[in-house]
Design a protein around this motif. Structure first.
Motif, PDB file in Angstrom:
ATOM      1  N   ASN A  74      16.956  61.941  39.233  1.00 47.93           N
ATOM      2  CA  ASN A  74      17.332  63.300  38.858  1.00 47.93           C
ATOM      3  C   ASN A  74      18.795  63.283  38.403  1.00 47.93           C
ATOM      4  N   PRO A  75      19.071  63.582  37.136  1.00 45.05           N
ATOM      5  CA  PRO A  75      20.450  63.528  36.636  1.00 45.05           C
ATOM      6  C   PRO A  75      21.389  64.473  37.386  1.00 45.05           C
ATOM      7  N   ASN A  76      20.867  65.589  37.901  1.00 45.64           N
ATOM      8  CA  ASN A  76      21.715  66.510  38.652  1.00 45.64           C
ATOM      9  C   ASN A  76      22.146  65.894  39.982  1.00 45.64           C
ATOM     10  N   CYS A  77      21.262  65.103  40.576  1.00 44.18           N
ATOM     11  CA  CYS A  77      21.621  64.413  41.822  1.00 44.18           C
ATOM     12  C   CYS A  77      22.602  63.273  41.539  1.00 44.18           C
ATOM     13  N   LEU A  78      22.397  62.591  40.433  1.00 37.71           N
ATOM     14  CA  LEU A  78      23.331  61.531  40.038  1.00 37.71           C
ATOM     15  C   LEU A  78      24.732  62.098  39.844  1.00 37.71           C
ATOM     16  N   ALA A  79      24.799  63.294  39.247  1.00 41.91           N
ATOM     17  CA  ALA A  79      26.097  63.922  39.000  1.00 41.91           C
ATOM     18  C   ALA A  79      26.816  64.274  40.294  1.00 41.91           C
ATOM     19  N   LEU A  80      26.052  64.445  41.371  1.00 46.49           N
ATOM     20  CA  LEU A  80      26.642  64.747  42.676  1.00 46.49           C
ATOM     21  C   LEU A  80      27.098  63.478  43.392  1.00 46.49           C
ATOM     22  N   GLY A  81      26.775  62.316  42.794  1.00 45.38           N
ATOM     23  CA  GLY A  81      27.175  61.055  43.404  1.00 45.38           C
ATOM     24  C   GLY A  81      26.062  60.330  44.117  1.00 45.38           C
ATOM     25  N   MET A  82      24.819  60.791  43.946  1.00 47.37           N
ATOM     26  CA  MET A  82      23.699  60.121  44.604  1.00 47.37           C
ATOM     27  C   MET A  82      23.479  58.735  44.018  1.00 47.37           C
ATOM     28  N   LYS A  83      23.174  57.788  44.889  1.00 48.48           N
ATOM     29  CA  LYS A  83      22.820  56.440  44.468  1.00 48.48           C
ATOM     30  C   LYS A  83      21.344  56.224  44.787  1.00 48.48           C
ATOM     31  N   TYR A  84      20.579  55.880  43.762  1.00 43.82           N
ATOM     32  CA  TYR A  84      19.156  55.611  43.971  1.00 43.82           C
ATOM     33  C   TYR A  84      18.978  54.166  44.426  1.00 43.82           C
ATOM     34  N   VAL A  85      18.247  54.005  45.512  1.00 45.84           N
ATOM     35  CA  VAL A  85      18.068  52.689  46.116  1.00 45.84           C
ATOM     36  C   VAL A  85      16.604  52.503  46.494  1.00 45.84           C
ATOM     37  N   SER A  86      16.282  51.322  46.976  1.00 45.61           N
ATOM     38  CA  SER A  86      14.923  51.053  47.451  1.00 45.61           C
ATOM     39  C   SER A  86      14.676  51.826  48.747  1.00 45.61           C
ATOM     40  N   ARG A  87      13.413  52.035  49.073  1.00 44.27           N
ATOM     41  CA  ARG A  87      13.098  52.699  50.330  1.00 44.27           C
ATOM     42  C   ARG A  87      13.659  51.919  51.512  1.00 44.27           C
ATOM     43  N   GLU A  88      13.542  50.597  51.435  1.00 45.94           N
ATOM     44  CA  GLU A  88      13.996  49.755  52.524  1.00 45.94           C
ATOM     45  C   GLU A  88      15.500  49.938  52.794  1.00 45.94           C
ATOM     46  N   ARG A  89      16.277  49.989  51.723  1.00 47.19           N
ATOM     47  CA  ARG A  89      17.717  50.190  51.903  1.00 47.19           C
ATOM     48  C   ARG A  89      18.017  51.588  52.427  1.00 47.19           C
TER      49      ARG A  89
END
Length: 338
Positions: free
Chosen positions: A177-192
């Motif tokens: 979600n680009p809006n979440c990315l703009a908030l600083g979210m980092k997308y990672v694996s479920r395990e991480r």
């Protein structure tokens, strides 16, 4: 048009009947739609159902035999509907594709905060004039890590609140979600995400790939002091595995607004009954588990939007129109719903 609505809550009834007033007349029932109650709909072309309705093939067959041609479900999820059976019967099935994401996101945060700061335990004590602080220590959320599984509209709303708390943001979803990315979210694996998050929240639909996503392995990968929140669908969590994790003394706490077997209990008064569900009964014994009865969506704004969409679905059906809420249209199953 005569419409029968099942599973209508007391606070919902006046809003629903007012919305349909005029060309339509609604018969509001507090019973839920299932095999036992489906015959009540005999003679009604349009039926409105609630979140815990059983719309399996056998129920749909009873409805169709009684003359029902359209079901307007007052909820978003449709894992309770046999869409192929509805198509084979020539029926139309509508749902509510979206409503206020803030209702669910804010409630999920209410669960998380109540668990973190031991609000329920503190309130129970003070009602008995016990004002000790023993066992009530929480943690600052600022600087800690939240893991959001499912970053659609509700997940995004939850993330915005987490950002306001000053938390580190981890996300997992099929699409970023680009809006979440703009908030600083980092997308990672479920395990991480499981390994690093102090607070884990679920905002996913219940489909075959997400069923019991939180299983024994996922729980084992989480921090011993993590908080787990589920305000989405009960089937996302393997509840038996969750009980075992809690018995082992793991997790700071768990907030559940949904339960995989909730249809037998939620929205009913079971206070005088013997609860035969051992798993639910065991969950209730943990002081760090907070269970509510699928009420995250239950705000004036969200319920109003749900009813507004339901009325639109009925009007479009009668006018031979379709819209984004229609899962089955007069026996035709859209590709997106297959």
């Amino acid at each position: 048009m005569q419409i029968v609505a099942f599973g209508v809550q007391a606070d919902e009834r006046p809003l629903l009947e007012k919305a349909f007033a005029g060309p339509h007349q609604v018969r509001s029932l507090d019973v839920f739609l299932n095999r036992d109650t489906a015959p009540i709909a005999h003679g009604y072309e349009i039926v409105s159902s609630s979140v815990n309705a059983d719309l399996g093939a056998d129920v749909l067959q009873v409805l169709a035999a009684g003359g029902t041609k359209m079901i307007a479900q007052r909820s978003t999820g449709f894992n309770n509907v046999d869409l192929q059976a509805a198509a084979d019967l020539g029926m139309s099935i509508g749902r509510v594709a979206a409503y206020s994401p803030y209702a669910v996101a804010e409630f999920a945060w209410a669960l998380a905060l109540a668990i973190n700061r031991r609000i329920v335990r503190a309130t129970n004590r003070t009602r008995n004039f016990d004002f000790r602080l023993d066992g009530l220590m929480g943690r600052d959320l600022r600087g800690r890590t939240v893991g959001v599984l499912g970053t659609g509209r509700i997940g995004e709303a939850f993330t915005r609140i987490a950002h306001g708390f000053g938390m580190h943001l981890l996300g997992w979803d099929l699409a970023e979600n680009p809006n979440c990315l703009a908030l600083g979210m980092k997308y990672v694996s479920r395990e991480r995400l499981f390994a690093e998050a102090d607070l884990i929240t679920l905002h996913l639909p219940l489909v075959e790939d997400t069923r019991q996503l939180i299983d024994a392995a996922a729980l084992a990968a989480m921090k011993d002091d993590a908080i787990l929140i589920n305000s989405s669908r009960g089937g996302l969590v393997d509840t038996v595995a969750l009980v075992e994790a809690l018995k082992a003394g793991r997790l700071t706490g768990v907030g559940l607004d949904v339960y995989e077997e909730e249809a037998r209990f939620f929205f009913f008064d079971k206070s005088l009954d013997i609860i035969s569900d051992d798993t639910l009964a065991r969950l209730m014994t943990f002081g760090n588990v907070l269970i509510t009865s699928h009420q995250a969506y239950f705000t004036e704004e969200a319920v109003g939007q749900i009813i507004e969409a339901t009325v639109a679905n009925v009007e479009d059906y009668l006018a031979h129109r379709t819209n984004e809420n229609m899962l089955v249209t007069r026996g035709q199953l859209p590709t997106a719903a297959r």
